[in-house]
Design a protein around this motif. Structure first.
Motif, PDB file in Angstrom:
ATOM      1  N   ASN A 187      -1.036  20.188  -1.775  1.00 17.48           N
ATOM      2  CA  ASN A 187      -1.685  19.445  -2.633  1.00 17.48           C
ATOM      3  C   ASN A 187      -2.979  19.203  -2.805  1.00 17.48           C
ATOM      4  OD1 ASN A 187       0.959  17.697  -2.753  1.00 17.48           O
ATOM      5  ND2 ASN A 187       0.709  17.366  -0.587  1.00 17.48           N
ATOM      6  N   CYS A 188      -3.652  18.862  -3.919  1.00 17.15           N
ATOM      7  CA  CYS A 188      -4.929  18.729  -4.369  1.00 17.15           C
ATOM      8  C   CYS A 188      -5.730  17.619  -3.795  1.00 17.15           C
ATOM      9  CB  CYS A 188      -5.044  18.649  -5.746  1.00 17.15           C
ATOM     10  SG  CYS A 188      -4.149  20.236  -6.421  1.00 17.15           S
ATOM     11  N   TYR A 189      -4.883  16.380  -4.093  1.00 21.90           N
ATOM     12  CA  TYR A 189      -5.591  15.097  -3.584  1.00 21.90           C
ATOM     13  C   TYR A 189      -4.715  14.251  -2.985  1.00 21.90           C
ATOM     14  CZ  TYR A 189      -9.522  15.235  -6.968  1.00 21.90           C
ATOM     15  OH  TYR A 189     -10.645  15.711  -7.842  1.00 21.90           O
ATOM     16  N   LEU A 190      -5.224  13.351  -2.112  1.00 26.36           N
ATOM     17  CA  LEU A 190      -4.299  12.374  -1.485  1.00 26.36           C
ATOM     18  C   LEU A 190      -4.995  10.992  -1.720  1.00 26.36           C
ATOM     19  CD1 LEU A 190      -2.206  11.478   0.684  1.00 26.36           C
ATOM     20  CD2 LEU A 190      -3.851  11.735   2.431  1.00 26.36           C
ATOM     21  N   ILE A 191      -4.263  10.331  -2.506  1.00 28.12           N
ATOM     22  CA  ILE A 191      -4.945   8.814  -2.912  1.00 28.12           C
ATOM     23  C   ILE A 191      -4.252   7.625  -2.190  1.00 28.12           C
ATOM     24  CG2 ILE A 191      -5.339   9.892  -5.018  1.00 28.12           C
ATOM     25  CD1 ILE A 191      -3.258   8.086  -6.376  1.00 28.12           C
ATOM     26  N   LYS A 192      -4.926   6.551  -1.975  1.00 38.20           N
ATOM     27  CA  LYS A 192      -4.431   5.398  -1.466  1.00 38.20           C
ATOM     28  C   LYS A 192      -4.447   4.325  -2.849  1.00 38.20           C
ATOM     29  CE  LYS A 192      -5.379   1.989   2.101  1.00 38.20           C
ATOM     30  NZ  LYS A 192      -6.442   1.493   3.176  1.00 38.20           N
ATOM     31  N   VAL A 193      -3.391   3.514  -2.780  1.00 40.38           N
ATOM     32  CA  VAL A 193      -3.083   2.653  -3.784  1.00 40.38           C
ATOM     33  C   VAL A 193      -2.692   1.286  -3.028  1.00 40.38           C
ATOM     34  CG1 VAL A 193      -2.661   4.214  -5.698  1.00 40.38           C
ATOM     35  CG2 VAL A 193      -0.727   3.444  -4.154  1.00 40.38           C
ATOM     36  N   ARG A 194      -3.396   0.256  -3.881  1.00 38.65           N
ATOM     37  CA  ARG A 194      -2.928  -1.098  -3.241  1.00 38.65           C
ATOM     38  C   ARG A 194      -2.418  -1.830  -4.189  1.00 38.65           C
ATOM     39  NH1 ARG A 194      -2.341  -3.320   1.670  1.00 38.65           N
ATOM     40  NH2 ARG A 194      -3.376  -2.443   3.218  1.00 38.65           N
TER      41      ARG A 194
ATOM     42  N   ALA B 164      -2.219  16.584 -16.425  1.00 41.01           N
ATOM     43  CA  ALA B 164      -2.524  17.672 -15.668  1.00 41.01           C
ATOM     44  C   ALA B 164      -1.593  17.305 -14.327  1.00 41.01           C
ATOM     45  CB  ALA B 164      -3.955  17.767 -15.494  1.00 41.01           C
ATOM     46  N   ILE B 165      -1.268  16.200 -13.841  1.00 38.65           N
ATOM     47  CA  ILE B 165      -0.575  16.197 -12.751  1.00 38.65           C
ATOM     48  C   ILE B 165       0.937  16.706 -12.880  1.00 38.65           C
ATOM     49  CG2 ILE B 165       0.672  14.478 -10.973  1.00 38.65           C
ATOM     50  CD1 ILE B 165      -2.039  12.714 -11.408  1.00 38.65           C
ATOM     51  N   SER B 166       1.225  17.727 -11.812  1.00 41.46           N
ATOM     52  CA  SER B 166       2.597  18.416 -11.766  1.00 41.46           C
ATOM     53  C   SER B 166       3.412  17.883 -10.867  1.00 41.46           C
ATOM     54  CB  SER B 166       2.468  20.016 -11.690  1.00 41.46           C
ATOM     55  OG  SER B 166       1.744  20.106 -10.335  1.00 41.46           O
ATOM     56  N   HIS B 167       3.042  17.325  -9.900  1.00 37.78           N
ATOM     57  CA  HIS B 167       3.856  16.912  -8.898  1.00 37.78           C
ATOM     58  C   HIS B 167       3.126  15.592  -7.988  1.00 37.78           C
ATOM     59  CE1 HIS B 167       6.799  17.209  -5.612  1.00 37.78           C
ATOM     60  NE2 HIS B 167       5.846  16.916  -4.613  1.00 37.78           N
ATOM     61  N   THR B 168       3.894  14.886  -7.520  1.00 42.84           N
ATOM     62  CA  THR B 168       3.654  13.462  -6.586  1.00 42.84           C
ATOM     63  C   THR B 168       4.561  13.387  -5.574  1.00 42.84           C
ATOM     64  OG1 THR B 168       4.739  12.028  -7.851  1.00 42.84           O
ATOM     65  CG2 THR B 168       2.336  12.366  -8.677  1.00 42.84           C
ATOM     66  N   ASN B 169       4.019  12.936  -4.257  1.00 42.15           N
ATOM     67  CA  ASN B 169       4.808  12.659  -3.321  1.00 42.15           C
ATOM     68  C   ASN B 169       4.069  11.240  -2.433  1.00 42.15           C
ATOM     69  OD1 ASN B 169       6.702  12.527  -1.128  1.00 42.15           O
ATOM     70  ND2 ASN B 169       5.733  14.303  -0.245  1.00 42.15           N
TER      71      ASN B 169
ATOM     72  N   ALA C 235       0.816  -1.446  -0.038  1.00 39.79           N
ATOM     73  CA  ALA C 235       0.116  -0.061  -0.001  1.00 39.79           C
ATOM     74  C   ALA C 235       0.720   1.208  -0.115  1.00 39.79           C
ATOM     75  CB  ALA C 235      -0.902   0.062   1.155  1.00 39.79           C
ATOM     76  N   ALA C 236       0.221   2.433  -0.617  1.00 39.54           N
ATOM     77  CA  ALA C 236       0.955   3.551  -0.510  1.00 39.54           C
ATOM     78  C   ALA C 236      -0.178   4.554  -0.421  1.00 39.54           C
ATOM     79  CB  ALA C 236       1.982   3.784  -1.776  1.00 39.54           C
ATOM     80  N   PHE C 237       0.302   5.780  -0.001  1.00 38.97           N
ATOM     81  CA  PHE C 237      -0.485   6.925   0.102  1.00 38.97           C
ATOM     82  C   PHE C 237       0.265   8.050  -1.070  1.00 38.97           C
ATOM     83  CE2 PHE C 237      -1.789   5.105   3.683  1.00 38.97           C
ATOM     84  CZ  PHE C 237      -3.208   5.134   3.647  1.00 38.97           C
ATOM     85  N   VAL C 238      -0.442   8.774  -1.815  1.00 40.56           N
ATOM     86  CA  VAL C 238       0.317   9.315  -3.028  1.00 40.56           C
ATOM     87  C   VAL C 238      -0.380  10.876  -2.937  1.00 40.56           C
ATOM     88  CG1 VAL C 238       1.061   9.740  -5.251  1.00 40.56           C
ATOM     89  CG2 VAL C 238       0.721   7.483  -4.190  1.00 40.56           C
TER      90      VAL C 238
ATOM     91  N   ALA D 286       2.472   1.642 -11.278  1.00 44.92           N
ATOM     92  CA  ALA D 286       1.375   2.462 -11.127  1.00 44.92           C
ATOM     93  C   ALA D 286       1.751   3.836 -11.016  1.00 44.92           C
ATOM     94  CB  ALA D 286       0.704   1.892  -9.857  1.00 44.92           C
ATOM     95  N   LEU D 287       2.621   4.291 -10.388  1.00 43.48           N
ATOM     96  CA  LEU D 287       2.840   5.553 -10.168  1.00 43.48           C
ATOM     97  C   LEU D 287       3.519   6.060 -11.192  1.00 43.48           C
ATOM     98  CD1 LEU D 287       5.088   5.199  -6.749  1.00 43.48           C
ATOM     99  CD2 LEU D 287       2.788   6.520  -6.845  1.00 43.48           C
ATOM    100  N   ASP D 288       4.012   5.294 -12.282  1.00 42.43           N
ATOM    101  CA  ASP D 288       4.540   5.869 -13.647  1.00 42.43           C
ATOM    102  C   ASP D 288       3.228   6.133 -14.369  1.00 42.43           C
ATOM    103  OD1 ASP D 288       7.051   5.642 -13.329  1.00 42.43           O
ATOM    104  OD2 ASP D 288       7.403   3.509 -14.350  1.00 42.43           O
ATOM    105  N   ARG D 289       1.893   5.170 -14.389  1.00 36.63           N
ATOM    106  CA  ARG D 289       0.876   5.569 -15.010  1.00 36.63           C
ATOM    107  C   ARG D 289       0.124   6.803 -14.381  1.00 36.63           C
ATOM    108  NH1 ARG D 289       0.447  -0.095 -14.042  1.00 36.63           N
ATOM    109  NH2 ARG D 289      -1.198   0.370 -12.549  1.00 36.63           N
ATOM    110  N   ILE D 290       0.200   6.952 -12.963  1.00 36.68           N
ATOM    111  CA  ILE D 290      -0.301   7.986 -12.453  1.00 36.68           C
ATOM    112  C   ILE D 290       0.508   9.421 -12.703  1.00 36.68           C
ATOM    113  CG2 ILE D 290      -0.940   9.156 -10.084  1.00 36.68           C
ATOM    114  CD1 ILE D 290      -1.569   6.205  -9.060  1.00 36.68           C
ATOM    115  N   ARG D 291       1.544   9.520 -12.633  1.00 40.17           N
ATOM    116  CA  ARG D 291       2.289  10.502 -13.255  1.00 40.17           C
ATOM    117  C   ARG D 291       2.179  11.104 -14.675  1.00 40.17           C
ATOM    118  NH1 ARG D 291       6.875   7.798  -9.994  1.00 40.17           N
ATOM    119  NH2 ARG D 291       6.783   8.873  -8.011  1.00 40.17           N
ATOM    120  N   ALA D 292       1.806   9.915 -15.536  1.00 30.08           N
ATOM    121  CA  ALA D 292       1.556  10.298 -16.742  1.00 30.08           C
ATOM    122  C   ALA D 292       0.211  10.925 -16.868  1.00 30.08           C
ATOM    123  CB  ALA D 292       1.685   8.838 -17.533  1.00 30.08           C
TER     124      ALA D 292
END
Length: 156
Positions: A104-111, A130-135, A69-72, A121-127
């Motif tokens: 940040n605009c959104y906080l998401i949970k991924v599994r 409109a997304i300019s930054h992820t943490n 799991a991760a929070f992004v 998954a992070l590569d797909r989300i960063r692609a």
């Protein structure tokens, strides 16, 4: 949607269903002292009003290939909210999306199953254009996850 306050009987029904979603209408009716059709009508109304949104089995993530799991945190232009939301909804590993205050605009949970799958998954989300930054914060161990429960006494 505005919903009327829950009466004591509905609170008991919700409390029991939140503990055991497989509880029968017959058992619920016996618990609250109403007929089965009356309880079924109440449950139908709670569903129509959006109080009850579904019934689910709670599964162990690791047992179904989702043990990582991760929070992004995501940043993007507010004009792209609908685009980002739609893209995240199409991503099956995204379990939760929360709009948050702050930078940040959104906080998401991924599994996902593994850290390699997480990287993909992070590569797909960063692609998402409109997304300019992820943490990202990777979860080492989940201590507990708590579902919403309804506290109540017995109906009068």
């Amino acid at each position: 949607m505005s919903v009327q306050p829950l009466d004591a009987i509905n609170r008991v029904l919700l409390a029991e269903l939140s503990r055991d979603g497989r509880k029968t209408v017959r058992a619920l009716a016996a618990l609250v002292g109403l007929s089965e059709p009356s309880v079924r009508d109440r449950l139908d109304k709670l569903s129509r009003d959006g109080v009850v949104t579904g019934y689910r089995a709670i599964v162990e993530p690791a047992e179904v290939g989702a043990g990582t799991a991760a929070f992004v945190a995501l940043r993007f232009s507010s004009v792209a909210k609908a685009e980002v939301s739609a893209a995240l909804e199409r991503e099956p590993c995204v379990l939760e999306v929360h709009e948050v205050a702050g930078e940040n605009c959104y906080l998401i949970k991924v599994r996902v199953g593994t850290t390699v799958e997480l990287a993909d998954a992070l590569d797909r989300i960063r692609a998402i254009p409109a997304i300019s930054h992820t943490n990202s914060t990777v979860v080492l161990r989940t201590i507990f996850e708590r579902p919403i429960t309804i506290e109540t006494g017995q109906p009068h």
